[in-house]
Design an enzyme around this catalytic site. Sequence first.
Site, PDB file in Angstrom:
ATOM      1  N   ARG A  61      38.495  34.729  36.906  1.00  0.00           N
ATOM      2  CA  ARG A  61      38.364  36.034  36.265  1.00  0.00           C
ATOM      3  C   ARG A  61      37.764  35.916  34.867  1.00  0.00           C
ATOM      4  NH1 ARG A  61      42.536  39.964  34.066  1.00  0.00           N
ATOM      5  NH2 ARG A  61      41.726  42.045  34.532  1.00  0.00           N
ATOM      6  N   HIS A  65      34.563  38.122  33.767  1.00  0.00           N
ATOM      7  CA  HIS A  65      34.625  39.045  32.630  1.00  0.00           C
ATOM      8  C   HIS A  65      33.734  38.588  31.479  1.00  0.00           C
ATOM      9  CE1 HIS A  65      38.410  41.608  33.568  1.00  0.00           C
ATOM     10  NE2 HIS A  65      37.787  41.251  34.681  1.00  0.00           N
ATOM     11  N   VAL A  69      29.695  41.073  30.421  1.00  0.00           N
ATOM     12  CA  VAL A  69      29.594  41.744  29.127  1.00  0.00           C
ATOM     13  C   VAL A  69      28.300  41.343  28.434  1.00  0.00           C
ATOM     14  CG1 VAL A  69      30.620  42.001  26.837  1.00  0.00           C
ATOM     15  CG2 VAL A  69      32.076  41.930  28.859  1.00  0.00           C
ATOM     16  N   ASN A  97      40.911  43.623  29.636  1.00  0.00           N
ATOM     17  CA  ASN A  97      41.299  42.264  29.248  1.00  0.00           C
ATOM     18  C   ASN A  97      42.667  42.174  28.591  1.00  0.00           C
ATOM     19  OD1 ASN A  97      38.839  41.241  30.156  1.00  0.00           O
ATOM     20  ND2 ASN A  97      37.873  41.355  28.143  1.00  0.00           N
ATOM     21  N   ASP A 241      46.750  39.990  47.040  1.00  0.00           N
ATOM     22  CA  ASP A 241      46.787  39.693  48.476  1.00  0.00           C
ATOM     23  C   ASP A 241      48.188  39.175  48.796  1.00  0.00           C
ATOM     24  OD1 ASP A 241      46.590  38.703  51.048  1.00  0.00           O
ATOM     25  OD2 ASP A 241      45.242  37.053  50.509  1.00  0.00           O
TER      26      ASP A 241
END
Length: 333
Positions: A61, A65, A69, A97, A241
């Site tokens: 992640r 992220h 940006v 974030n 999940d």
Amino acid sequence: MPFHHFRLCLFLSFLIFLGMASAQLSTNFYSSSCPNALSTIKSAVNSAINREARTGASLLRLHFHDCFVNARIFGCDASILLDDTSNFAGEKTAGQNANSVRGFNVVDTIKSQVESACPGVVSCADILAVAARDSVVALGGPSWTVLLGRRDSTTASLSTANSDIPAPTLNLSGLITSFSNKGFSASEMVALSGSHTIGQARCTSFRARIYNETSIDASFQSSFQANCPSSGGDNNLSPLDTQTPTTFDNAYFKNLVNNKGLLHSDQELFNGGSTDSQVNTYRTRSTTFFTDFANAMVKMGNLSPLTGTNGEIRTNCRKTNEVVLAVCSIHFF
């Protein structure tokens, strides 16, 4: 100024000079300058995941992220790792974030290890790209070739992080637009969304879905309400999940077909829209999902990286080298 400080400042200046050498991304970027870079990163990632399996999703992640940006210069530039300074507000407190992105200490550990072996050579941006790949592999997912040679940004953008990172409340058209703005097709968006086969989400990210939506399995809904009250408990965590939360597989897509997507944006991929058929394909063909995911990750990792004389190779992933050199200038110049 003590002599050892003088030597340190000269050494840092030399590293920055070396970092200005022109280069483009390549598979063998560190083969001569830091031949053990990849094995060092992999070992550190595996150790971190062995301690806490969730770390794999956190590192994946971070890379996503970071790449999504666009700050002053675009792409996967490790801007997400920068702490706030007097010159700019970092991206760590952006809406998607804050109280959510994690794994910074693992990146610090990796950076420390590669700096010990090859000072001033391996960028924080490359560490994020490689760590994301190694995390997926460690959790049972596909591998891919990571092109190397990214350089690190010298700034960050809180406002752009707030506007560019897709929110869990987006509908299908919003998701398609958000990813299209970065050059991804709707198909690539679905493949990348499969990263939600690992990791956890905060209650505040899915509360509206489990209390207000109808396209949700009733037993699934009630089970999550037990850990996510209608008010309070914003930071309570639940797996994206529930079937195999720490295994990178295609269970995420099986969940969507059964109306068991945790985030609103997840279930939008299978809700009578244009991406339903692709979700069905991934549900039954994990190898197809793995191939498409790996290809999309390569594309994401190559989003307008800083190369050549652009940016820098940070010695500390949380700070630009200007901050480090400022200490030297106070004593030396």
